[in-house]
Write a protein that holds these residues in place. Structure first.
Motif, PDB file in Angstrom:
ATOM      1  N   LYS A 250       0.699  -1.096   0.169  1.00  0.00           N
ATOM      2  CA  LYS A 250      -0.137  -0.087   0.065  1.00  0.00           C
ATOM      3  C   LYS A 250       0.997   1.439  -0.112  1.00  0.00           C
ATOM      4  N   PRO A 251       0.628   2.323  -0.870  1.00  0.00           N
ATOM      5  CA  PRO A 251       1.272   3.430  -0.898  1.00  0.00           C
ATOM      6  C   PRO A 251       0.656   4.163   0.198  1.00  0.00           C
ATOM      7  N   TYR A 252      -0.498   4.156   0.554  1.00  0.00           N
ATOM      8  CA  TYR A 252      -1.149   5.074   1.432  1.00  0.00           C
ATOM      9  C   TYR A 252      -1.521   4.177   2.641  1.00  0.00           C
ATOM     10  N   PRO A 253      -1.917   4.653   3.739  1.00  0.00           N
ATOM     11  CA  PRO A 253      -2.287   3.936   5.268  1.00  0.00           C
ATOM     12  C   PRO A 253      -3.840   4.013   5.393  1.00  0.00           C
ATOM     13  N   VAL A 254      -4.429   3.589   4.296  1.00  0.00           N
ATOM     14  CA  VAL A 254      -5.960   3.448   4.478  1.00  0.00           C
ATOM     15  C   VAL A 254      -6.346   2.209   3.627  1.00  0.00           C
ATOM     16  N   CYS A 255      -7.644   1.827   3.828  1.00  0.00           N
ATOM     17  CA  CYS A 255      -8.045   0.451   3.203  1.00  0.00           C
ATOM     18  C   CYS A 255      -7.760   0.571   1.643  1.00  0.00           C
ATOM     19  N   ARG A 256      -7.375  -0.599   1.363  1.00  0.00           N
ATOM     20  CA  ARG A 256      -7.059  -0.857  -0.031  1.00  0.00           C
ATOM     21  C   ARG A 256      -8.066  -0.548  -1.239  1.00  0.00           C
ATOM     22  N   TRP A 257      -9.422  -0.531  -0.616  1.00  0.00           N
ATOM     23  CA  TRP A 257     -10.667   0.029  -1.633  1.00  0.00           C
ATOM     24  C   TRP A 257     -10.696   1.346  -1.771  1.00  0.00           C
ATOM     25  N   ALA A 258      -9.891   2.200  -0.964  1.00  0.00           N
ATOM     26  CA  ALA A 258      -9.896   3.525  -1.323  1.00  0.00           C
ATOM     27  C   ALA A 258      -8.868   3.904  -1.956  1.00  0.00           C
ATOM     28  N   GLN A 259      -7.844   2.936  -2.560  1.00  0.00           N
ATOM     29  CA  GLN A 259      -6.556   3.287  -3.346  1.00  0.00           C
ATOM     30  C   GLN A 259      -6.577   3.720  -4.421  1.00  0.00           C
ATOM     31  N   ALA A 260      -7.895   3.017  -5.297  1.00  0.00           N
ATOM     32  CA  ALA A 260      -7.624   3.284  -6.758  1.00  0.00           C
ATOM     33  C   ALA A 260      -8.585   4.568  -6.844  1.00  0.00           C
ATOM     34  N   PRO A 261      -9.601   5.250  -5.941  1.00  0.00           N
ATOM     35  CA  PRO A 261      -9.949   6.521  -5.978  1.00  0.00           C
ATOM     36  C   PRO A 261      -8.878   7.477  -5.725  1.00  0.00           C
ATOM     37  N   ILE A 262      -8.016   7.291  -4.671  1.00  0.00           N
ATOM     38  CA  ILE A 262      -7.017   8.253  -4.613  1.00  0.00           C
ATOM     39  C   ILE A 262      -6.141   8.334  -5.803  1.00  0.00           C
ATOM     40  N   ALA A 263      -5.831   7.441  -6.397  1.00  0.00           N
ATOM     41  CA  ALA A 263      -5.005   7.348  -7.448  1.00  0.00           C
ATOM     42  C   ALA A 263      -5.656   8.259  -8.756  1.00  0.00           C
ATOM     43  N   ALA A 264      -7.053   7.917  -8.678  1.00  0.00           N
ATOM     44  CA  ALA A 264      -7.885   8.605  -9.971  1.00  0.00           C
ATOM     45  C   ALA A 264      -7.777  10.229  -9.896  1.00  0.00           C
ATOM     46  N   VAL A 265      -8.229  10.708  -8.594  1.00  0.00           N
ATOM     47  CA  VAL A 265      -8.277  12.061  -8.160  1.00  0.00           C
ATOM     48  C   VAL A 265      -6.730  12.884  -8.147  1.00  0.00           C
ATOM     49  N   LEU A 266      -5.984  12.207  -7.886  1.00  0.00           N
ATOM     50  CA  LEU A 266      -4.491  12.958  -7.773  1.00  0.00           C
ATOM     51  C   LEU A 266      -4.011  12.725  -9.505  1.00  0.00           C
ATOM     52  N   ASP A 267      -4.549  11.794 -10.150  1.00  0.00           N
ATOM     53  CA  ASP A 267      -3.990  12.127 -11.777  1.00  0.00           C
ATOM     54  C   ASP A 267      -4.846  13.113 -12.199  1.00  0.00           C
ATOM     55  N   LEU A 268      -6.144  13.286 -11.865  1.00  0.00           N
ATOM     56  CA  LEU A 268      -6.794  14.611 -12.328  1.00  0.00           C
ATOM     57  C   LEU A 268      -6.195  15.814 -12.047  1.00  0.00           C
ATOM     58  N   GLN A 269      -5.662  15.769 -10.753  1.00  0.00           N
ATOM     59  CA  GLN A 269      -4.908  17.165 -10.206  1.00  0.00           C
ATOM     60  C   GLN A 269      -3.849  17.264 -10.935  1.00  0.00           C
ATOM     61  N   LYS A 270      -3.034  16.274 -11.070  1.00  0.00           N
ATOM     62  CA  LYS A 270      -1.730  16.333 -11.635  1.00  0.00           C
ATOM     63  C   LYS A 270      -2.022  16.813 -13.160  1.00  0.00           C
ATOM     64  N   ARG A 271      -2.900  16.331 -13.774  1.00  0.00           N
ATOM     65  CA  ARG A 271      -2.899  16.531 -15.210  1.00  0.00           C
ATOM     66  C   ARG A 271      -3.530  17.925 -15.679  1.00  0.00           C
ATOM     67  N   HIS A 272      -4.393  18.537 -14.840  1.00  0.00           N
ATOM     68  CA  HIS A 272      -4.882  19.695 -14.840  1.00  0.00           C
ATOM     69  C   HIS A 272      -4.530  20.842 -13.951  1.00  0.00           C
ATOM     70  N   GLY A 273      -3.835  20.670 -12.803  1.00  0.00           N
ATOM     71  CA  GLY A 273      -3.063  21.644 -12.005  1.00  0.00           C
ATOM     72  C   GLY A 273      -4.182  22.711 -11.229  1.00  0.00           C
ATOM     73  N   PHE A 274      -5.290  21.881 -10.517  1.00  0.00           N
ATOM     74  CA  PHE A 274      -6.218  22.851 -10.031  1.00  0.00           C
ATOM     75  C   PHE A 274      -5.932  22.866  -8.330  1.00  0.00           C
ATOM     76  N   ASP A 275      -6.264  23.695  -7.796  1.00  0.00           N
ATOM     77  CA  ASP A 275      -6.056  23.628  -6.337  1.00  0.00           C
ATOM     78  C   ASP A 275      -7.367  23.216  -5.823  1.00  0.00           C
ATOM     79  N   SER A 276      -7.458  22.384  -4.376  1.00  0.00           N
ATOM     80  CA  SER A 276      -8.524  21.800  -4.060  1.00  0.00           C
ATOM     81  C   SER A 276      -9.701  22.795  -3.693  1.00  0.00           C
ATOM     82  N   ARG A 277      -9.368  24.116  -3.489  1.00  0.00           N
ATOM     83  CA  ARG A 277     -10.213  24.877  -3.155  1.00  0.00           C
ATOM     84  C   ARG A 277     -11.238  25.293  -4.451  1.00  0.00           C
TER      85      ARG A 277
END
Length: 438
Positions: A250-277
């Motif tokens: 696990k790259p992150y200390p949370v349930c494995r079932w949440a790890q693909a969603p994390i990868a998906a949102v981080l990819d969008l943020q990386k590709r489009h460069g938006f701030d969480s706000r």
């Protein structure tokens, strides 16, 4: 098909020379990762409670991991298993929907402390054996009942087997030990803890305690019904296919079932460069079990770890998810809480069909400017098909262990693991693990 008698022979007769080089390497990586996660877990309220309980109610002279106070070998196994499980960052096995090493390591640690003359090779060999027994028992148990039960149920059987080996039990006693553990193993309902996240977690500590207790009972002549899981075809390639090499990390200390969603949102943020706000809406599409991780407003680290929305929010705010982000002192972060509260989820038929061997998710994010962004399908990072490098896992270990144990002790543990296969005794490593955290 390997018979129950053949499995008992395998337990008793397996040698270091039987392990292929990649299996030896993997055993060290699994050991390093488990210790790092355990160090991180030692700072939780869950771990403090279970270590206090073991010291006071399961008294003995064996030092508990990351604590030093004495407990019985069963108490050491219980406390260590629940301490590693207190931070949901340990390795796992997709077909089992659970975790072998989390319960195997603390039981092995306690037994080795009690015996006092376990070599480094034997320690790594027994860790490997524990993974093989646990993962095959898991697949057999899950095939036997429709209900999804915790890892402790099948870890108990594996721990009984490796404990029998270390204790020098004969074949008949080993069979009784595994039968006792299968009968008494905690077949607790995992989805209850998913729906209501508490300190119960995955039952790993209870399974470790059960397996150790079963072997000690068998050594005294206590009998148990045959372990039914040993009479299935899940053992047919035992000794040829090594399931320790099929673990995910696990790259992150949370349930494995949440790890693909994390990868998906981080990819969008990386590709489009938006701030969480800038996010006004956030939707995750995944499989049923991931959707069941439904806690949005969290107040405990257990709720944070057994959630999909909260870890996604953490990732979008911090760019990653570290142990410090799911610690209870850090949960009341306004922007994380806002994002978690607006996240919605939906199921996908293809993702449901692919589970448990694959855990798929995609993300849809709407920004204040009106942009609607959609990710590709993602699966968790560090699967056995695309494993982390040794350097990745070493960096994770120091990120988790360093803040708790200090860099000097963390580096000493790392060195001890690196040389473990060539040392006459595992005791130097055990002594490092026994020292209390400051």
């Amino acid at each position: 098909m390997t018979t129950p008698e053949g499995i008992l022979d395998f337990i008793a007769e397996l040698t270091w020379d039987d392990l292929p080089p990649q299996v030896r390497r993997q055993s060290k990586l699994c050991l390093l990762d488990l210790i790092g996660v355990g160090a991180g877990g030692a700072g939780t309220k869950l771990s403090r409670i279970i270590r206090d309980y073991s010291a006071l109610d399961m008294g003995g002279a064996l030092p508990m991991m990351f604590d030093g106070r004495g407990a019985s070998v069963s108490g050491v196994a219980l406390a260590g298993g629940m301490t590693i499980d207190a931070l949901d960052g340990h390795d796992g096995f997709n077909p089992a929907k659970g975790h072998a090493g989390c319960g195997v390591l603390p039981a092995l640690y306690g037994l080795a402390q009690e015996l006092g003359d376990v070599s480094g090779q034997e320690f790594l060999l027994c860790l490997t054996l524990g993974y093989e027994l646990a993962c095959r028992t898991a697949m057999a148990q899950h095939a036997s009942v429709p209900d999804y039960h915790t890892s402790g149920a099948w870890v108990a059987v594996a721990v009984a087997g490796l404990a029998a080996r270390l204790m020098g039990l004969d074949r008949a006693q080993t069979a009784h030990a595994m039968g006792i553990a299968e009968y008494h193993g905690p077949r607790s309902q995992m989805m209850r803890c998913i729906d209501h996240p508490t300190m119960l977690k995955d039952g790993s500590g209870w399974g470790a305690m059960c397996g150790v207790s079963a072997a000690r009972l068998a050594a005294r002549g206590f009998t148990g019904a045959p372990a039914l899981t040993l009479s299935t075809d899940h053992w047919r390639d035992l000794g040829d296919t090594w399931l320790i090499c099929q673990q995910y990390f696990k790259p992150y200390p949370v349930c494995r079932w949440a790890q693909a969603p994390i990868a998906a949102v981080l990819d969008l943020q990386k590709r489009h460069g938006f701030d969480s706000r800038a996010i006004t809406a956030l939707h995750i599409v995944s499989f049923h079990e991931s959707v069941r991780l439904g806690t949005k407003q969290v107040t405990t680290t257990e709720e944070a770890q057994y959630s999909t929305s909260f870890p996604c929010a953490l990732a979008l705010v911090h760019g990653t998810v570290l142990p410090e982000h799911v610690a209870e002192a850090a949960l009341d972060h306004p922007e994380v809480q806002r994002l978690s509260s607006i996240l919605t989820m939906g199921e996908d038929a293809a993702a449901n069909k692919a589970f448990p061997n694959r855990r798929m998710a995609r993300a849809e994010i709407t920004l204040a400017a009106g942009d609607r962004l959609q990710s590709d399908w993602f699966e968790p990072e560090w699967d056995p098909t695309d494993p982390p490098s040794k350097e990745d896992l070493e960096a994770k270990f120091f990120n988790y262990a360093g803040p708790v144990l200090g860099q000097a002790r963390s580096q000493a543990i790392h060195r001890a693991i690196e040389t473990l296969g060539h040392t006459a005794s595992a005791q130097p490593l055990l002594d490092l693990l026994a020292q209390p955290i400051s």
